[in-house]
Design a protein around this motif. Structure first.
Motif, PDB file in Angstrom:
ATOM      1  N   GLN A  64      11.995  -7.826  -4.297  1.00 12.94           N
ATOM      2  CA  GLN A  64      10.679  -7.200  -4.429  1.00 12.94           C
ATOM      3  C   GLN A  64      10.617  -6.354  -5.701  1.00 12.94           C
ATOM      4  O   GLN A  64      11.645  -5.896  -6.204  1.00 12.94           O
ATOM      5  N   SER A  65       9.422  -6.112  -6.200  1.00 13.71           N
ATOM      6  CA  SER A  65       9.244  -5.333  -7.429  1.00 13.71           C
ATOM      7  C   SER A  65       9.711  -3.888  -7.263  1.00 13.71           C
ATOM      8  O   SER A  65      10.094  -3.240  -8.235  1.00 13.71           O
ATOM      9  N   ASP A  66       9.724  -3.374  -6.028  1.00 16.98           N
ATOM     10  CA  ASP A  66      10.176  -1.999  -5.789  1.00 16.98           C
ATOM     11  C   ASP A  66      11.688  -1.900  -5.590  1.00 16.98           C
ATOM     12  O   ASP A  66      12.209  -0.845  -5.243  1.00 16.98           O
ATOM     13  N   GLY A  67      12.399  -3.006  -5.795  1.00 17.88           N
ATOM     14  CA  GLY A  67      13.846  -3.006  -5.640  1.00 17.88           C
ATOM     15  C   GLY A  67      14.309  -3.423  -4.251  1.00 17.88           C
ATOM     16  O   GLY A  67      15.494  -3.628  -4.027  1.00 17.88           O
ATOM     17  N   GLY A  68      13.394  -3.545  -3.320  1.00 17.78           N
ATOM     18  CA  GLY A  68      13.738  -3.977  -1.974  1.00 17.78           C
ATOM     19  C   GLY A  68      13.981  -5.478  -1.918  1.00 17.78           C
ATOM     20  O   GLY A  68      13.803  -6.200  -2.913  1.00 17.78           O
ATOM     21  N   MET A  69      14.397  -5.925  -0.761  1.00 16.74           N
ATOM     22  CA  MET A  69      14.645  -7.347  -0.546  1.00 16.74           C
ATOM     23  C   MET A  69      14.089  -7.756   0.799  1.00 16.74           C
ATOM     24  O   MET A  69      14.079  -6.967   1.740  1.00 16.74           O
ATOM     25  N   ARG A  70      13.663  -9.012   0.854  1.00 15.74           N
ATOM     26  CA  ARG A  70      13.274  -9.618   2.120  1.00 15.74           C
ATOM     27  C   ARG A  70      14.075 -10.900   2.266  1.00 15.74           C
ATOM     28  O   ARG A  70      14.501 -11.493   1.264  1.00 15.74           O
ATOM     29  N   PHE A  71      14.265 -11.310   3.510  1.00 14.49           N
ATOM     30  CA  PHE A  71      15.099 -12.469   3.796  1.00 14.49           C
ATOM     31  C   PHE A  71      14.304 -13.461   4.625  1.00 14.49           C
ATOM     32  O   PHE A  71      13.951 -13.196   5.767  1.00 14.49           O
ATOM     33  N   ILE A  93      13.227 -12.340   8.453  1.00 16.75           N
ATOM     34  CA  ILE A  93      14.112 -11.867   9.518  1.00 16.75           C
ATOM     35  C   ILE A  93      13.567 -10.612  10.177  1.00 16.75           C
ATOM     36  O   ILE A  93      13.549 -10.505  11.401  1.00 16.75           O
ATOM     37  N   GLU A  94      13.086  -9.660   9.379  1.00 16.68           N
ATOM     38  CA  GLU A  94      12.636  -8.399   9.969  1.00 16.68           C
ATOM     39  C   GLU A  94      11.408  -8.579  10.861  1.00 16.68           C
ATOM     40  O   GLU A  94      11.154  -7.751  11.734  1.00 16.68           O
ATOM     41  N   SER A  95      10.655  -9.647  10.696  1.00 13.75           N
ATOM     42  CA  SER A  95       9.516  -9.885  11.578  1.00 13.75           C
ATOM     43  C   SER A  95       9.873 -10.801  12.739  1.00 13.75           C
ATOM     44  O   SER A  95       9.087 -10.957  13.666  1.00 13.75           O
ATOM     45  N   SER A  96      11.057 -11.387  12.711  1.00 16.25           N
ATOM     46  CA  SER A  96      11.480 -12.299  13.774  1.00 16.25           C
ATOM     47  C   SER A  96      12.185 -11.585  14.906  1.00 16.25           C
ATOM     48  O   SER A  96      12.128 -12.012  16.038  1.00 16.25           O
ATOM     49  N   VAL A  97      12.877 -10.514  14.593  1.00 17.92           N
ATOM     50  CA  VAL A  97      13.658  -9.798  15.598  1.00 17.92           C
ATOM     51  C   VAL A  97      13.037  -8.417  15.764  1.00 17.92           C
ATOM     52  O   VAL A  97      12.756  -7.741  14.785  1.00 17.92           O
ATOM     53  N   ASN A  98      12.815  -8.001  16.983  1.00 22.74           N
ATOM     54  CA  ASN A  98      12.193  -6.705  17.249  1.00 22.74           C
ATOM     55  C   ASN A  98      13.214  -5.600  17.020  1.00 22.74           C
ATOM     56  O   ASN A  98      13.924  -5.200  17.929  1.00 22.74           O
TER      57      ASN A  98
END
Length: 170
Positions: A64-71, A93-98
């Protein structure tokens, strides 16, 4: 030519792995690893380890532009899909697992460990309990997350193998 530090990380994971399945995965990842850089996705031939396909997950690392990452989960094997209480394929992943309902270190085991692999380019291995809902009633999860990089340096995918100790058909 200096050896890439991920080779030592794979060797350490191999020494610690208790599941023969995880050891097979790590042995294969070591075999396709170039000496001085990370392997590209193209180096991985799924048919070379067809007996492991149900246990594998391939995620795309999105920086991400803010230095974060998504998977983003591109591929997940049948065993992993059977264990997950929610859909995984073609989702983040973060939206798949509660993760909002966990109070221990399960979130780092799911998100932060992948971030660590992406940032360091080093394989991560772990075995233990996760405090998130799974469909299997098993004692431990064991996994290995291995970095892949199209340019040999910047991790753009993570290939993982999961073994559910005590699960049916594990």
């Amino acid at each position: 030519m200096a050896l890439h530090p991920n080779l030592a990380a794979i060797d350490a994971a191999l020494a610690a792995a208790s599941s023969p399945l995880i050891r097979d995965f790590l042995t294969h990842m070591r075999a396709i690893h170039p000496g001085d850089r990370l392997p590209a996705r193209a180096a991985f031939d799924p048919m070379a380890i067809a007996h492991l396909l149900g246990h594998l997950v391939l995620v795309q690392v999105e920086r991400q532009s803010d230095g974060g990452m998504r998977f983003f989960v591109r591929v997940a094997g049948e065993v992993v899909l059977s264990a997950a209480p929610v859909p995984l394929m073609n989702r983040y992943i973060e939206s798949s697992v509660n993760l909002g309902k966990v109070s221990d270190d399960s979130q780092p085991r799911i998100i932060d460990v992948r971030r660590q692999v992406a940032e360091t380019g080093l394989t991560q291995h772990w075995r233990g309990r996760l405090n998130i809902p799974f469909r299997f009633n098993f004692a431990d999860v064991e996994y290995a997350h291995c970095p892949l990089a199209e340019d040999g340096v910047t991790v753009d995918r993570i290939l993982s193998a999961f073994y559910y100790h005590g699960a049916p058909d594990a």
